[in-house]
Design an enzyme around this catalytic site. Sequence first.
Site, PDB file in Angstrom:
ATOM      1  N   TRP A 148      15.119 -39.015  -7.835  1.00 48.24           N
ATOM      2  CA  TRP A 148      15.959 -38.916  -9.099  1.00 48.24           C
ATOM      3  C   TRP A 148      17.190 -38.429  -8.786  1.00 48.24           C
ATOM      4  CZ3 TRP A 148      17.618 -34.252  -8.625  1.00 48.24           C
ATOM      5  CH2 TRP A 148      17.192 -33.125  -7.954  1.00 48.24           C
ATOM      6  N   ASN A 149      17.846 -38.133  -7.691  1.00 46.82           N
ATOM      7  CA  ASN A 149      19.062 -37.441  -7.473  1.00 46.82           C
ATOM      8  C   ASN A 149      20.090 -38.411  -7.315  1.00 46.82           C
ATOM      9  OD1 ASN A 149      18.104 -38.266  -5.059  1.00 46.82           O
ATOM     10  ND2 ASN A 149      18.874 -36.420  -3.967  1.00 46.82           N
ATOM     11  N   LYS A 172       9.860 -48.788  -7.576  1.00 49.98           N
ATOM     12  CA  LYS A 172       9.439 -47.643  -8.503  1.00 49.98           C
ATOM     13  C   LYS A 172      10.373 -46.608  -8.406  1.00 49.98           C
ATOM     14  CE  LYS A 172       7.377 -43.818  -8.079  1.00 49.98           C
ATOM     15  NZ  LYS A 172       8.255 -43.387  -9.392  1.00 49.98           N
ATOM     16  N   PRO A 173      11.298 -46.593  -9.676  1.00 52.73           N
ATOM     17  CA  PRO A 173      12.148 -45.545  -9.474  1.00 52.73           C
ATOM     18  C   PRO A 173      11.668 -44.199  -9.842  1.00 52.73           C
ATOM     19  CG  PRO A 173      12.451 -46.784 -11.571  1.00 52.73           C
ATOM     20  CD  PRO A 173      11.427 -47.484 -10.861  1.00 52.73           C
ATOM     21  N   SER A 226      11.074 -36.426  -0.985  1.00 53.60           N
ATOM     22  CA  SER A 226      10.808 -35.508  -0.282  1.00 53.60           C
ATOM     23  C   SER A 226      10.104 -35.703   1.180  1.00 53.60           C
ATOM     24  CB  SER A 226       9.973 -34.527  -1.028  1.00 53.60           C
ATOM     25  OG  SER A 226       8.710 -35.302  -1.415  1.00 53.60           O
ATOM     26  N   GLU A 247      13.914 -41.907   3.971  1.00 55.70           N
ATOM     27  CA  GLU A 247      15.043 -40.935   4.217  1.00 55.70           C
ATOM     28  C   GLU A 247      14.580 -39.772   3.326  1.00 55.70           C
ATOM     29  OE1 GLU A 247      17.879 -43.762   5.801  1.00 55.70           O
ATOM     30  OE2 GLU A 247      17.843 -41.518   5.390  1.00 55.70           O
ATOM     31  N   LEU A 248      14.340 -38.725   4.155  1.00 54.99           N
ATOM     32  CA  LEU A 248      13.629 -37.580   3.570  1.00 54.99           C
ATOM     33  C   LEU A 248      14.353 -36.231   3.360  1.00 54.99           C
ATOM     34  CD1 LEU A 248      10.435 -38.159   5.748  1.00 54.99           C
ATOM     35  CD2 LEU A 248      10.853 -39.105   3.528  1.00 54.99           C
ATOM     36  N   CYS A 281      20.278 -34.319  -0.419  1.00 55.98           N
ATOM     37  CA  CYS A 281      19.651 -34.283   0.873  1.00 55.98           C
ATOM     38  C   CYS A 281      20.446 -33.821   1.999  1.00 55.98           C
ATOM     39  CB  CYS A 281      18.727 -35.608   1.347  1.00 55.98           C
ATOM     40  SG  CYS A 281      19.906 -36.783   1.349  1.00 55.98           S
ATOM     41  N   GLU A 376      14.886 -26.303   2.284  1.00 59.40           N
ATOM     42  CA  GLU A 376      15.817 -26.813   1.513  1.00 59.40           C
ATOM     43  C   GLU A 376      15.876 -26.326  -0.197  1.00 59.40           C
ATOM     44  OE1 GLU A 376      14.663 -30.975   0.449  1.00 59.40           O
ATOM     45  OE2 GLU A 376      16.761 -31.478   1.119  1.00 59.40           O
TER      46      GLU A 376
HETATM   47  N1  NAI Z   1      17.100 -38.342   2.838  1.00 61.13           N
HETATM   48  C1  NAI Z   1      17.381 -38.341   1.600  1.00 61.13           C
HETATM   49  O1  NAI Z   1      18.357 -39.498   1.599  1.00 61.13           O
HETATM   50  C2  NAI Z   1      16.973 -37.782   0.616  1.00 61.13           C
HETATM   51  C3  NAI Z   1      15.955 -36.970   0.345  1.00 61.13           C
HETATM   52  N2  NAI Z   1      15.486 -36.557  -0.859  1.00 61.13           N
HETATM   53  C4  NAI Z   1      14.471 -35.658  -0.867  1.00 61.13           C
HETATM   54  O2  NAI Z   1      13.658 -35.600  -1.851  1.00 61.13           O
HETATM   55  C5  NAI Z   1      13.315 -34.384  -2.876  1.00 61.13           C
HETATM   56  C6  NAI Z   1      13.920 -34.395  -4.083  1.00 61.13           C
HETATM   57  O3  NAI Z   1      13.677 -35.671  -4.480  1.00 61.13           O
HETATM   58  P1  NAI Z   1      12.352 -36.034  -5.520  1.00 61.13           P
HETATM   59  O4  NAI Z   1      12.337 -37.195  -6.260  1.00 61.13           O
HETATM   60  O5  NAI Z   1      11.921 -34.673  -6.174  1.00 61.13           O
HETATM   61  O6  NAI Z   1      11.107 -36.391  -4.327  1.00 61.13           O
HETATM   62  P2  NAI Z   1       9.586 -36.822  -4.684  1.00 61.13           P
HETATM   63  O7  NAI Z   1       9.420 -36.854  -2.910  1.00 61.13           O
HETATM   64  O8  NAI Z   1       8.952 -36.038  -5.177  1.00 61.13           O
HETATM   65  O9  NAI Z   1      10.070 -38.183  -5.308  1.00 61.13           O
HETATM   66  C7  NAI Z   1      10.669 -39.213  -4.846  1.00 61.13           C
HETATM   67  C8  NAI Z   1       9.956 -40.408  -5.486  1.00 61.13           C
HETATM   68  O10 NAI Z   1       8.439 -40.522  -4.822  1.00 61.13           O
HETATM   69  C9  NAI Z   1       7.567 -40.785  -5.881  1.00 61.13           C
HETATM   70  N3  NAI Z   1       6.286 -40.162  -5.610  1.00 61.13           N
HETATM   71  C10 NAI Z   1       6.028 -38.951  -5.635  1.00 61.13           C
HETATM   72  N4  NAI Z   1       4.755 -38.922  -4.990  1.00 61.13           N
HETATM   73  C11 NAI Z   1       4.273 -40.086  -4.873  1.00 61.13           C
HETATM   74  C12 NAI Z   1       3.052 -40.613  -4.487  1.00 61.13           C
HETATM   75  N5  NAI Z   1       2.156 -39.896  -4.162  1.00 61.13           N
HETATM   76  N6  NAI Z   1       3.039 -42.033  -4.233  1.00 61.13           N
HETATM   77  C13 NAI Z   1       4.116 -42.612  -4.399  1.00 61.13           C
HETATM   78  N7  NAI Z   1       5.092 -42.359  -5.123  1.00 61.13           N
HETATM   79  C14 NAI Z   1       5.358 -41.044  -5.285  1.00 61.13           C
HETATM   80  C15 NAI Z   1       8.391 -40.027  -7.003  1.00 61.13           C
HETATM   81  O11 NAI Z   1       7.932 -40.725  -8.417  1.00 61.13           O
HETATM   82  C16 NAI Z   1       9.794 -40.681  -6.887  1.00 61.13           C
HETATM   83  O12 NAI Z   1       9.986 -41.926  -7.271  1.00 61.13           O
HETATM   84  C17 NAI Z   1      14.087 -33.499  -1.915  1.00 61.13           C
HETATM   85  O13 NAI Z   1      13.315 -32.943  -0.976  1.00 61.13           O
HETATM   86  C18 NAI Z   1      15.130 -34.170  -1.160  1.00 61.13           C
HETATM   87  O14 NAI Z   1      15.762 -33.780   0.158  1.00 61.13           O
HETATM   88  C19 NAI Z   1      15.788 -36.964  -2.168  1.00 61.13           C
HETATM   89  C20 NAI Z   1      17.066 -37.795  -2.061  1.00 61.13           C
HETATM   90  C21 NAI Z   1      17.463 -38.429  -0.852  1.00 61.13           C
HETATM   91  O1  LIG Z   2      19.837 -38.908  -1.773  1.00 59.27           O
HETATM   92  C1  LIG Z   2      20.869 -38.263  -1.280  1.00 59.27           C
HETATM   93  O2  LIG Z   2      20.882 -37.025  -1.366  1.00 59.27           O
HETATM   94  C2  LIG Z   2      21.879 -39.085  -1.005  1.00 59.27           C
HETATM   95  O3  LIG Z   2      21.327 -39.957  -0.050  1.00 59.27           O
HETATM   96  C3  LIG Z   2      22.913 -38.315  -0.358  1.00 59.27           C
HETATM   97  S1  LIG Z   2      24.322 -39.461  -0.361  1.00 59.27           S
HETATM   98  O4  LIG Z   2      24.109 -40.628   0.513  1.00 59.27           O
HETATM   99  O5  LIG Z   2      24.862 -39.505  -1.796  1.00 59.27           O
HETATM  100  O6  LIG Z   2      25.290 -38.748   0.537  1.00 59.27           O
END
Ligand code: NAI
Ligand SMILES: O=C(O)[C@H](O)CS(=O)(=O)O
Length: 472
Positions: A148-149, A172-173, A226, A247-248, A281, A376
């Site tokens: 969502w972010n 799936k968003p 996550s 990308e976690l 992230c 985090e």
């Molecule tokens: N490394 C990166 O680029 C990024 C990492 N994150 C990490 O994600 C977290 C925050 O974002 P959230 O959306 O809350 O993460 P989340 O992991 O809860 O959800 C992300 C997506 O996964 C889906 N999802 C959740 N459980 C699922 C399952 N069992 N099966 C299939 N899909 C599922 C959600 O509906 C959503 O679309 C933080 O820990 C953050 O650090 C977030 C954005 C970017």
């Molecule tokens: O999901 C995120 O946090 C993004 O990957 C960070 S960035 O790409 O906008 O720096």
Amino acid sequence: MENYYLYINGEWTGKDLETFEVTNPATSEKIAAVPNGGYAEARKAADAACEAFKSWSDCSAYERAELISKWHKLIDENKEDLARTMTLEQGKPLKEALGEISYANGFVSWYAEEAKRVYGETIPAAVRYKRLFVQKQPVGVIAAITPWNFPAAMITRKVAPALAAGCTVVLKPAEQTPLTAIKLAKLAEKAGLPRGVLNIVTGRAQEIGDAWLEDSRIRKLTFTGSTEVGKLLMKGSAETVKKVSLELGGHAPVIVMEDADLDKAVDGVIASKFRNAGQTCVCSNRIYVHEKIAAEFTARLVDKVKQLQVGNGLEEDTDIGPLIDEAAISKVARHIEDAVEKGAKIETGGEVLEGLYYSPTVITGVNDDMICMNEETFGPLTPVATFKTEEEAIARANDSIYGLAAYVFTENITRGIRITEALEYGIIGLNDGMPSTPQVPFGGFKQSGLGREGGHYGIEEFLEVKYISLGL
Ligand SMILES: NC(=O)C1=CN([C@@H]2O[C@H](COP(=O)(O)OP(=O)(O)OC[C@H]3O[C@@H](n4cnc5c(N)ncnc54)[C@H](O)[C@@H]3O)[C@@H](O)[C@H]2O)C=CC1
Ligand SMILES: O=C(O)[C@H](O)CS(=O)(=O)O
């Protein structure tokens, strides 16, 4: 209110499904109802993507590039509407949302061109009667699951290279922010993307994910979110040996050396910490400041943080919008409570404002036993700790299960290169708090993920390497 539907096989569908509501985190008002799809809809989307793959992958790279470029143009023409939609469903300030649309569209334009540069190679044979060739081909049908972010950039960072490579997509968003994704799909359809090439299913995450994980026709999963969910999806991909890009989570350290330019360091910390209210992230999560300059650095940081405006993202002077939900508020409050119990001092902030607004916070006297220095936060909390030596700072910065982003501030370039080379992170800002840009590899070490997105690295994730041996 606009109507939002699933997009499957070129049809806007799901009108008969129950819906779930999308809420504006700034006001808690309901802003849309979206179909609550599940297993059946996920399967239909996969059927459509499989059906479309043959014709889409048969297109020339230039034909795909032309369509992706039309999508880019339409996104640019609709950037104000897309940004407003994003602010309404995610909460980030409109100026940040406009920035994200530009960032997201940067991936679209980059991969429209990158489609034309998927090169193979010839390899000298050991014998005269053979010719050896390497060809790149699209992986096939890919499943994308996004957070969502960044409701636009996390989608185009996956979909644009996948389409450019000749793959077809089921997406799936996040349930919190489906509207931007749906609008991006409407623009892709308007650009002339053939039916079934891109499909969007909103709804029950687990069911949709399971349908795609068990489907052997889906050859790749690309996920941003996550680490916890990433591990689940990685395990689920094993049964059909899918390629995965993950990308976690991150837990970025910042190292401010005694020879840093303090204004540059303060501005860099604020840029990396408070973007999206700290919900990225790559946000700085741990600030390690050399003891000699800690007092001056902290004073300048606190002074600037106090000037940050918290408010509704639609208001022009807002710097920090609401957090995404109550759980996010509780997590920030828990991290601060724990830190204070263990001896930290709140220099500014530390309070829940009305609704989902949290005050931008700086705490000092921080030690590595505090939760915020290990987990985090994903919110507007800046923990400041001090160190004595460069070796100590590097060791503490590397002491994490994460390895996504890290930041270093020093005016000594030799020292800067030495520290960046010692840090176990995939993305490093050296005197720069905002390293992310479409043309570079974005991704992490350790439990921050697998693979890279962006730049020429990002399209490789959607390509298979085929070796052809020709006997003359
Ligand atoms: N490394 C990166 O680029 C990024 C990492 N994150 C990490 O994600 C977290 C925050 O974002 P959230 O959306 O809350 O993460 P989340 O992991 O809860 O959800 C992300 C997506 O996964 C889906 N999802 C959740 N459980 C699922 C399952 N069992 N099966 C299939 N899909 C599922 C959600 O509906 C959503 O679309 C933080 O820990 C953050 O650090 C977030 C954005 C970017
Ligand atoms: O999901 C995120 O946090 C993004 O990957 C960070 S960035 O790409 O906008 O720096």
